[in-house]
Design an enzyme around this catalytic site. Sequence first.
Site, PDB file in Angstrom:
ATOM      1  N   THR B 190       0.842  -1.178   0.000  1.00 26.53           N
ATOM      2  CA  THR B 190       0.000   0.000   0.000  1.00 26.53           C
ATOM      3  C   THR B 190       0.887   1.241   0.000  1.00 26.53           C
ATOM      4  OG1 THR B 190      -1.646   1.223   1.254  1.00 26.53           O
ATOM      5  CG2 THR B 190      -0.187  -0.161   2.530  1.00 26.53           C
ATOM      6  N   GLU B 334      -5.323  -2.894   3.016  1.00 25.87           N
ATOM      7  CA  GLU B 334      -5.169  -3.674   4.253  1.00 25.87           C
ATOM      8  C   GLU B 334      -6.363  -4.571   4.535  1.00 25.87           C
ATOM      9  OE1 GLU B 334      -4.486  -0.533   3.842  1.00 25.87           O
ATOM     10  OE2 GLU B 334      -2.693   0.070   4.957  1.00 25.87           O
ATOM     11  N   LYS B 447     -10.004  19.901  14.920  1.00 33.64           N
ATOM     12  CA  LYS B 447     -10.693  19.910  16.206  1.00 33.64           C
ATOM     13  C   LYS B 447     -10.808  21.342  16.705  1.00 33.64           C
ATOM     14  CE  LYS B 447     -11.415  17.194  20.189  1.00 33.64           C
ATOM     15  NZ  LYS B 447     -11.059  15.981  20.931  1.00 33.64           N
ATOM     16  N   TRP B 452     -15.514  18.398  16.020  1.00 40.22           N
ATOM     17  CA  TRP B 452     -14.753  18.068  14.823  1.00 40.22           C
ATOM     18  C   TRP B 452     -15.290  18.806  13.604  1.00 40.22           C
ATOM     19  CZ3 TRP B 452     -10.401  15.725  15.637  1.00 40.22           C
ATOM     20  CH2 TRP B 452     -10.264  14.762  16.641  1.00 40.22           C
TER      21      TRP B 452
END
Lengths: 550, 550
Positions: B190, B334, B447, B452
Site C-alpha cells: 500500500t 489492508e 478539532k 470536529w
Amino acid sequence: MRFVKGFPATTMEEYQLNVINVLKHAAKYFGDREIASRLHNGEVFRYSYGEAYRRVRKLADSLEKLGINPGDRVGVLSWNTHRFYELFFAIPGMGAVLLEMNLRLHPKEIVYVANHSGAKVIFVDETLIKLAEGIAPHIKAEKYIIMADGDLPETKLENVYSYEELVKNGDENYEFPVVDEHSAATACYTSGTTGNPKGVYYSNRAMILHSLAEIHALGLRPDDVYMQLVPMFHANGWGLFYPATIAGAKLVFPGRYAVDALGPVLELMQNEGVTVTAGAPAIFLPMLKYLDSLEDPPRFNLRAWSGATEPPLAMMKGLLKYGIEVIHAYGATETSPLVCYNFIKPGLEEMSEDELWDMKRKQGIPVFGVEVAIADENGNFLPWDGKSIGELYIRGHWITGEYYKDPRTFDSFAEDGFLKWWKSGDAATIDEYGYIKIVDRFKDLIKSGGEWISSVDLENFLVAHPAVFEACVVGIPHPRWEERPLAFVVLKEEYRGKVSREELLEHLSQRFAKWQLPDEILFVDEIPKTSVGKASKRTLREKYREFYTK
Amino acid sequence: MRFVKGFPATTMEEYQLNVINVLKHAAKYFGDREIASRLHNGEVFRYSYGEAYRRVRKLADSLEKLGINPGDRVGVLSWNTHRFYELFFAIPGMGAVLLEMNLRLHPKEIVYVANHSGAKVIFVDETLIKLAEGIAPHIKAEKYIIMADGDLPETKLENVYSYEELVKNGDENYEFPVVDEHSAATACYTSGTTGNPKGVYYSNRAMILHSLAEIHALGLRPDDVYMQLVPMFHANGWGLFYPATIAGAKLVFPGRYAVDALGPVLELMQNEGVTVTAGAPAIFLPMLKYLDSLEDPPRFNLRAWSGATEPPLAMMKGLLKYGIEVIHAYGATETSPLVCYNFIKPGLEEMSEDELWDMKRKQGIPVFGVEVAIADENGNFLPWDGKSIGELYIRGHWITGEYYKDPRTFDSFAEDGFLKWWKSGDAATIDEYGYIKIVDRFKDLIKSGGEWISSVDLENFLVAHPAVFEACVVGIPHPRWEERPLAFVVLKEEYRGKVSREELLEHLSQRFAKWQLPDEILFVDEIPKTSVGKASKRTLREKYREFYTK
C-alpha cells in the site's frame, strides 16, 4: 497429494470462525428484523434479532453459573421453536456442544446417544417431558432445563430449571469468549438401519463455511422470509437458520406440527410471507394434497429445498401451480448436510422441457467447498459419463472425517494422500455436466452379469402400479449372473388375488430392459422393517439367500 | 476477551481453504463457461474455465521445473489480462505468493517493493518491458517471464522466458499440492502519502473467506457476466474474479485501457453483456461523460461497485439512466479490500427519495466476517449515533494484522484481548442502523472548541463553486479553539483576481455553520502534492503552523 507450507501471511489468521458471530452480526445490523415463533397454544410470539441476542447472552451467563463449561455436551429435546434457535447460539457460543436429540428415535437409542455423548445437561420442551422422564433413569445427565411458554409443568425429573427463569436472571452484558474454530459447535447422531446411532460432531468452522455455501446456493437476501420446517434435531435442521440469520432474513418457527394436518403451517407460511424453506417429499406430498383439496388455495412465492429422496415429478409440477418451486438438494447427517443442489446451468437452457424436468430430478451440482467422486467396490474412480454407477465419495470442509468413538469409522472412509473421502454408501452416477444422480444404496445395488440394476428404480416403478401398496427388490445370489433381482410386493387390500406376477412384469417392461426385470415377484403380506421404519433388505436377502441356487 | 478450546469436532478440519480450489471447482462444474480477454491488438481472445485450468496446471508444472518453490514471492507487472488471472491461481496453487506490482508507482517504489518482498521471479506484460528494464538493475529477481500475445519482443532483460512457451511445455496432469491455508496467496504493497509502501500478505484462507463474502454481497449467479475493471495490482483487483469464478459467471478482461478513452471498454461491456463490475468515480465519472456525449447511447443492466471515494450523487443518478446501478463499497489494501457495501435494509424503504439517496452515498454496512468500531484519539469506543466522529477500527478474517517487516506496524493496530483492530486512519461516523460514513482522514480532521470539522466536506463544497479549480483545508493550531480551519484555493485561470474570500465564505455558509467556516482563505497557484498525487496536507500544516498564533 502433497501438503506444503508457504510464506506466512500478515492477515488476522487468529480470527476464528465462530457460530456466535452469526447472531452478533444480525443483532448489530438487522437488530429490528423479526423472528416469529408459533407457540404451543397456536399464538405467534414475535421478537427481533436484537432481542434474541440479548436473551442468548443472558441465558449463557446463567448457564455458566449453572456450571456449563467449554467442551461440555448439552442435549436438546425440542420441536422447531425460537428457544431451540437461541440454544444453537448460546451453547456453541460458550464453547460447549449442542447435542441434537432426535425425538423420533426409539427411547433406547436416545439413551444411547445421551450416554455416548456424555451429555451433562438436557433442555426439554414442555411437551416432551414424558419422553425425558422415560429416559432420565438410564442416563447420566445432571440437570434438566424445561422450555415452557407459560408456567413450568409438574414433572418427576430431578434438578429441574426453567429456561425463562434462566434468561430472566442472566446478565445481558455477558461476553462470549473466542472459541477455537475447530471445537465442536453441534452434534447429531445418525441412525443407520443397523446398530447404534453414529456420532457426528460439527466444528464451528464447518458450520460457518456450510452457512456461506447455503447463503449463496439459495441466494438469501435481507428481504427473504425463511421458515424452519426441517426438524432442528436432523442434521442441524439443514443448517439454514444460520445463513438466513447472516442474510438478515425474517425467521419463522412453526413449533410442533403434524405432517397429516398441515393447515396451521400453511396458514403461518401465508401470513408471514415465507419465501424460502426446506423439507422432503414426506412433507411436500401431503402439502400438495392439502392445497389441491382447498377450494380457494393460497398462492406463494416460495423456493423450497427438497431432500431425503428424489422429489416426484408430479409433486414438483403440482406445487409449482401454487408458486412453490421445489429445488432438489442432497446431503446427509455426515455432511452437515449440504452436498449439492439442483439448478440449470447456463448452456443447458436449450434442452426440451421434458429433458429439463429430468435434469431437475437429479441431486444436482456440488457447492464450492465440497468435492465428490464415484468409485467401484475396490475404490477405483469411475468416469463422469452419466452411466457408470459407483459409490459416492464426498469430502470437504463440513464433511465428517470420523464417527465419534466408533469402530465403524474404519469402514467408512477412503484414504487419499493428505485428505480422505467419506464413503456415503449411496450409489450414484455423475453426468458430463457434473450432475449427481443417486440410484440406490450402494449395498442394495444388484450386480447381474457385470451390469448394475437399481433396486430403487424397480421399486419406484412397481409402486406406480395402481394395485401395489408397497414393494421391495433385493439382489439374490445367482449361479450364472452373480446376482438377480427378486421382488416382494404387498398389494392393496382390494387388489389381493386379482393381480398376477405377469401383469406386474409387463408393467415393468414399459421402462426396463428384459435383463433388468426381477426373475420372480413374490406377493407378501408385509415387508420386514428396521427400527426407523425402512424396509430391511438385509432380512430379506438373508432369508432368501438360496432362492435362486437351491 | 477470552479464548477457549472446546470439544474436538469430527469434521474434516484438515481440509484447507485454498485459492486453487476456486478454479478447480469452476473447471469441473462450469468447464465450458467463457472467459473473454481483450488482447493488445483489440481482438477478443475467448476460452473457458476448463481450458484456463488446463493452462494453469501446465504453467505450474513449468514453474516448478524453473525452480519456483512453496513460499517464493513472484512479482507480476501487468494490465488486466487472462494471463494475470491465470497467475492468481498458478502461483498460490503451488504455495508461492503472487506479488501485485503497482505499475503506477514511482519506479523507485517498485524497486523497493520488489526488494522488500524478495521477489525471485517477475512476470512482465509485453507492453511493460521498458518499465521492467528500468528497474531490473536495481532488484534481485533472477528470472523474467514475458507475457506476450504473439512473438516475444526484444528486450535487454536477462534470463527471459516466454509465458506461452512455459504453458506449452508444461504437463497438464500437474497435481497442485494442498497448501497450508495460513500461507500467503497474494501480496500487495500500500502506498501511503509518506514513506515507503507497506506490505500486506493475504492468506489463502483470507482470499477464500473474502470471496464468499463478495459472492453473497453482489448476489453473483452463474448467468452473471463480470468485467474486471479495477487494476488487478490494486488490492487483488477487489478480489472479484475469485467469487465470479466460484459462481460460474462469465469473465471479461479489458486488457490495457485508458480512463480518458473509454469507448473500447464500453463497447466490450456491451458486446459481452456485462452485468457486474467494480471501479471508482475516477472511471465512472468519465464513463458518464462519455455516455452523455453519445447520440445513441447503449443501455446496460449492470451493478457496479464504486470504491475509493464517495460517489457523487449526480454520477449515481446519471449512470442509472443507462441502466448502471452504482453501489457504494468501501475497503483498503489492508482489508483485502471489502469491508462494507451499501444496500437499503428492510425497514428503511419508507424513507423519502432524497433520504434514500443520502443513505446510498454512505459507505454501507459491514459484511459478515468483518467487525468495525469507531474510537477517539485515546482508543475509547464511541457510540453509533451518526454524529460521533472517530477513527474507524476494523478487524476480521481478511484484515491485515501487521505490515510485513515494517516498524509502522507498531502504530497501526490496537490490542483488544485475544483479537486486535487495524486502525484505518479514516475518520467516520456510524449511524443507528449500522451505516458507516467516512468523513475525513482521521489526522486531517480539524478539532475546534471540542468539536470536529471535516476538511473533506469543506473541500468538496469549495470545489462545487464554479470559480474553484482545487481546494485544500487543514487544521492550524489556534490559541483559543485548539485548531481552526485554514483553506487554500486554486482558482480556475479565468476567475483569478475576480473572486473574493468573502464570496467563497458566503458560498460555504449555505451548508456550514459559522463556527465550521475557515477563518481564512488563501488564494495560491498550486497545492503541494505527495508522490502519488494527493494534496500534501502535512506540508501545508507545517508551513503554516503559526498562522493563527503569531
